[in-house]
Enzyme design. Sequence first.
Site, mmCIF file in Angstrom:
data_model
loop_
_atom_site.group_PDB
_atom_site.id
_atom_site.type_symbol
_atom_site.label_atom_id
_atom_site.label_comp_id
_atom_site.label_asym_id
_atom_site.label_seq_id
_atom_site.Cartn_x
_atom_site.Cartn_y
_atom_site.Cartn_z
ATOM 1 N N SER A 28 0.543 -1.098 -0.254
ATOM 2 C CA SER A 28 0.148 0.244 0.389
ATOM 3 C C SER A 28 1.178 1.207 -0.021
ATOM 4 C CB SER A 28 -0.874 -0.304 1.217
ATOM 5 O OG SER A 28 -1.829 1.573 1.828
ATOM 6 N N TYR A 45 -3.059 -1.059 10.734
ATOM 7 C CA TYR A 45 -2.780 -1.638 8.826
ATOM 8 C C TYR A 45 -1.415 -0.873 8.478
ATOM 9 C CZ TYR A 45 -4.274 -1.016 3.682
ATOM 10 O OH TYR A 45 -4.292 -1.799 2.606
#
Length: 269
Positions: free
Chosen positions: A154, A167
Site C-alpha cells: 500500500s 494496517y
Amino acid sequence: MQKELQGQVAVVTGASSGIGAGVAQSLADAGAIVVVNHPVAATKADADAVLKEITDAGGQGITYQCDVSKEDQVDQMFADVVAQLGTVDILVNNAGIQRDAAFHEMTLAQWDAVIGVNLTGQFLCARAAIREFLRRGPRPEVSSATGKIICMSSVHEVIPWAGHINYAASKGGVKLLMQSLAQEYGDRRIRVNSICPGAIQTPINHSAWGTPEALNSLMRLIPYNRIGQPADIGNLAVFLASDKSDYITGSSIFIDGGMTVLESFVDNG
Ligand code: BGC
C-alpha cells in the site's frame, strides 16, 4: 500469438472482491490458470462470480476457500493446488483487511485480525509458494524466473496513517518481508516485488468515495485526479509476473495517481 503468462499457475489470495478480483481477471486474460482464493464459505458466491467472468472470457481457473492467516489451511491449499494443477508459478499475496480505530481505542482483536491476514497471511503463503518453487526447480519453458511473488502492499508502507495504525504497521512489515525475501532467494531466481496501491475503488475504502463529498475530498490527495480501478493494479500485476520485468526484484512499485508525491497527506485517504 502465445499469451505472456500462458501455462503458468497463479494463486491470488483474497480474489473474491476488490483488487484481488481485478488481478485474477488480468492474470487470466494474460493466459494464467488462476486460483481464485476466498476466505470463508460466505464469500464462495463472489469467488464463483469472479471465476465465471474469467471462464466467460475464455480463461481458466478454480476457486479455493482458505483463510490465509491459518497455517494448516494455507499449506493444504498449496498442496491441493499442486495436486490439481501441477505446480504454482505465481503468488499474488493480495488478501488484506482494515479494522480501523483510534489507536487508544483499538482492541487486540482488531490488531490481531489485521496483522493476521495482512502480514502473517503473506508470510504463510510466501513460505508455501517458495517451498513449491524450490521443490519444482526452474521451468524455462514458461518463465526465466523459477517463481514470482507479488505482495500487495500500500502507499501506507511509507505514508503513516493515523486512525489505521494496525494496517500501516502490517504494510510496513510487508515492505521488509518482500525486500528480505528478494535478497534471500534471488540466487534461486525467485523474484519478489510489491505493488503499492493508493486509493482504488473497492469495498475496503467505500467511505472514501461513496458520496460526492467524500470523493471530492479524496481528490485533494490524488494529483492525477481520479480514483484507481482494480484493472490498473491488474495490469501491473501481469507485468510483474511476466518476463518483461525479469530484472525487477525487491522493488515496491507505487500505483497511486501521485498520492505519494503529494507534499502533505491528511487522514481519510
Ligand atoms: C487502503 C485504502 C486507502 C488507500 C489510500 C489503501 O491501502 O486500503 O483504504 O484508500 O490505501 O489511503
